[in-house]
Structures are given as C-alpha cells and as structure tokens.
Design an enzyme around this catalytic site. Sequence first.
Site, PDB file in Angstrom:
ATOM      1  N   VAL A  76       0.835  -1.208   0.000  1.00 47.37           N
ATOM      2  CA  VAL A  76       0.000   0.000   0.000  1.00 47.37           C
ATOM      3  C   VAL A  76       0.874   1.265   0.000  1.00 47.37           C
ATOM      4  CG1 VAL A  76      -1.707   1.275   1.378  1.00 47.37           C
ATOM      5  CG2 VAL A  76      -1.861  -1.213   1.181  1.00 47.37           C
ATOM      6  N   SER A  98      -1.656   0.219  -5.710  1.00 49.01           N
ATOM      7  CA  SER A  98      -2.562  -0.671  -4.971  1.00 49.01           C
ATOM      8  C   SER A  98      -4.001  -0.151  -4.982  1.00 49.01           C
ATOM      9  CB  SER A  98      -2.075  -0.891  -3.540  1.00 49.01           C
ATOM     10  OG  SER A  98      -2.211   0.288  -2.800  1.00 49.01           O
ATOM     11  N   ASP A 117      -2.123   5.715 -13.522  1.00 49.55           N
ATOM     12  CA  ASP A 117      -2.236   4.480 -12.726  1.00 49.55           C
ATOM     13  C   ASP A 117      -3.437   3.641 -13.164  1.00 49.55           C
ATOM     14  OD1 ASP A 117      -0.129   5.469 -11.275  1.00 49.55           O
ATOM     15  OD2 ASP A 117      -1.019   5.036  -9.325  1.00 49.55           O
TER      16      ASP A 117
END
Length: 327
Positions: free
Chosen positions: A108, A114, A158
């Site tokens: 994380v 994540s 991302d």
Amino acid sequence: MGFNGDRDILFIVKASAPGKIILFGEHAVVYGRPALAVPVTQVHADVEITDSDSAGIWIQAPDINLHAELNTLPSDHPIASVIHNLFFLSRVSPFPSLNLKITSTIPVASGLGSGAAVTVALTRALSAHINYAMTDEQVNAFAYEIEKLHHGTPSGIDNTVITYAKPVYFIKNQVVETFKVSQPFTIVIGDTGISAPTKESVADVRMLWEADKAKWESLFDRAGAIVNQAREKIESGKPAVSTVEVWNDLGALMNQNHALLQEMTVSSLELDTLVTAALNVGALGAKMSGGGRGGNMIALVRPDQAESVARSLMEAGAKHTIITQVS
Ligand code: PMV
C-alpha cells in the site's frame, strides 16, 4: 453462501488487477508531458463476490483489517466510494445482498498502484455480478473518477495501465497508447518500506511550480524528452540495434530521469541509497518510481544480475524486492 434464483448454482464472480510501475516521466505527466508505465503481474488485487443470505453488503478485506457492512463505512472510504458510485451509475436499486472478499499482494502507498488495482478489480467484479456490462474504456474512466476523489489531481496513468494491463505511453487527457516492447528487459523493484502519499508530493510539486513556472516547465520538458527517447529505444527492433545497446541506453535514461526527480525534490535519502546501491553492483540504470519521498525505486539489470542486485538492495535497506520482466 449465496445461490442464484433457481437455488442450485453457486454464483461467484471474481476479478483481478495487476500492480504497476512508472518507468519514466512521473510528476511531469501531471503537467501534460508523456510517461511510460507497465503492469507488474507478480502482485495483484483480487475481488470475489458471492450472494449473501444476510441483508447488506458485507466486506472482508483482511489485508487492511476491514470486516464491515457497507453502511457502517464513511461514504468517502475508498472501497465504499467505488460501490456507491458504481451502483449510482448502473442505477441498481435496491442494493443486492453480497459478500465481497478483497485481497491484495500489492504494497500500500508505495507507488505500485494498490488503490487503483483494488478499484479496477472491484469495479469489474461488481459490474459483472449485477450484469452491468462495462468496456475497458468505461472501467478506466470510472476508476479515474475514483482516483480523483482520493488523490487530488492525478494524471490518470495508474488507472490506465492497470485497467489495460499492458505497457502504456500516456499523455494526460490526450494519448493512451500501448507500445511494443521489441527488446524485453528486466527490472528489479526495491521497496523503501516508507509509505508516502502521492497526493502530498504532487501537491508540493504544484506549490513549487506555482512559485517558478519557467524553471519547472523546463524540468518537465526535459523529463518528457527522456520519455520519448526511452519509448523509441524500447520499440527499436533487432538487428538494427543490439539488445545490449538498448539496455545500456535505457539505463542511462533512467539515471537522467532520476537526477531530474531529485531536482524536483521528490526523491529521498532512502530512495537515493537504494538507487546508488543498485548502480554500485552494476545495474545499468536506476531511478525512483511513482510519487516518491518513499515507496519504490526500480533498477534496470541484465537478467543474470537480477538476483544479486535484489540481494544488494535488501542489504542496503529495502524491505522487499520484486524481479519483473517487461515484455
Ligand atoms: O501512484 P504513484 O505513486 O505511482 O504516482 C503516480 C505518478 C505521479 O506522476 C507522481 C502522479 C500522477 O497522478 O501521475
């Protein structure tokens, strides 16, 4: 355990999404310059949904010690916000009764994506469960909206690389292209173990940019030029260019990108220590990856060096390492 309407078939939906690294161009990408990112399939987020006999949406996320019914979570909780927004979008009413199991092997807040991976896996599993068909483009757009809720002004890289699970060349709001890796290469990822919210480093960069736009625009331009050179190298085919030549050139570009990220103030002592450790044992190039200040660095290595570079990173303080092939 739930069953479908005929009460004879167990109804389970599963979805998975990989982690990711940014190879080149982080931070500058927020300001319209290109960046390259690739999926890291060694780590992933997984979601499993079954119907529940008890009314409610029961969430089990053991990695973050979360065991709760949806309505007991604040509505801005990252998992709750995915569920509420998706059900709003798909006009599901009333909410079905479900058990959601969410697990992830992606560290994380370390630049491996994540949060975006959980969002993408959860979106795919929920939409499949309620028969709300979504294309990759729709999943990506939805995941970007969720990223914006939690990460300030993200570029969207991302959610994009994680949704498509392919190498991407990305320019914010303009270009999403997958690119061909003609010359596969090996990357060792080293985790400083320091969790560093990307939102903060992005906000700090924005403040510095506001104060001296000419200087920062030039830094971003230099980062963008490195990204374009790197893409060209990765795509250039044999035999015109030898593999070793490509690896050496890419390594040099990584070092240049790291120096720019240091100038942007987003590296840290721990990241620099790991970058230096990798270079000292012969890595062809190394840089921090992602938001910076903590999280991960990456080193480009010859395949036969990967294990020894990973060991050296651990000796230099990395909390763990991943070896991944970009192909
Ligand atoms: O999520 P991270 O830590 O890999 O960082 C994302 C890359 C940044 O360029 C720093 C931010 C963004 O939204 O592109």
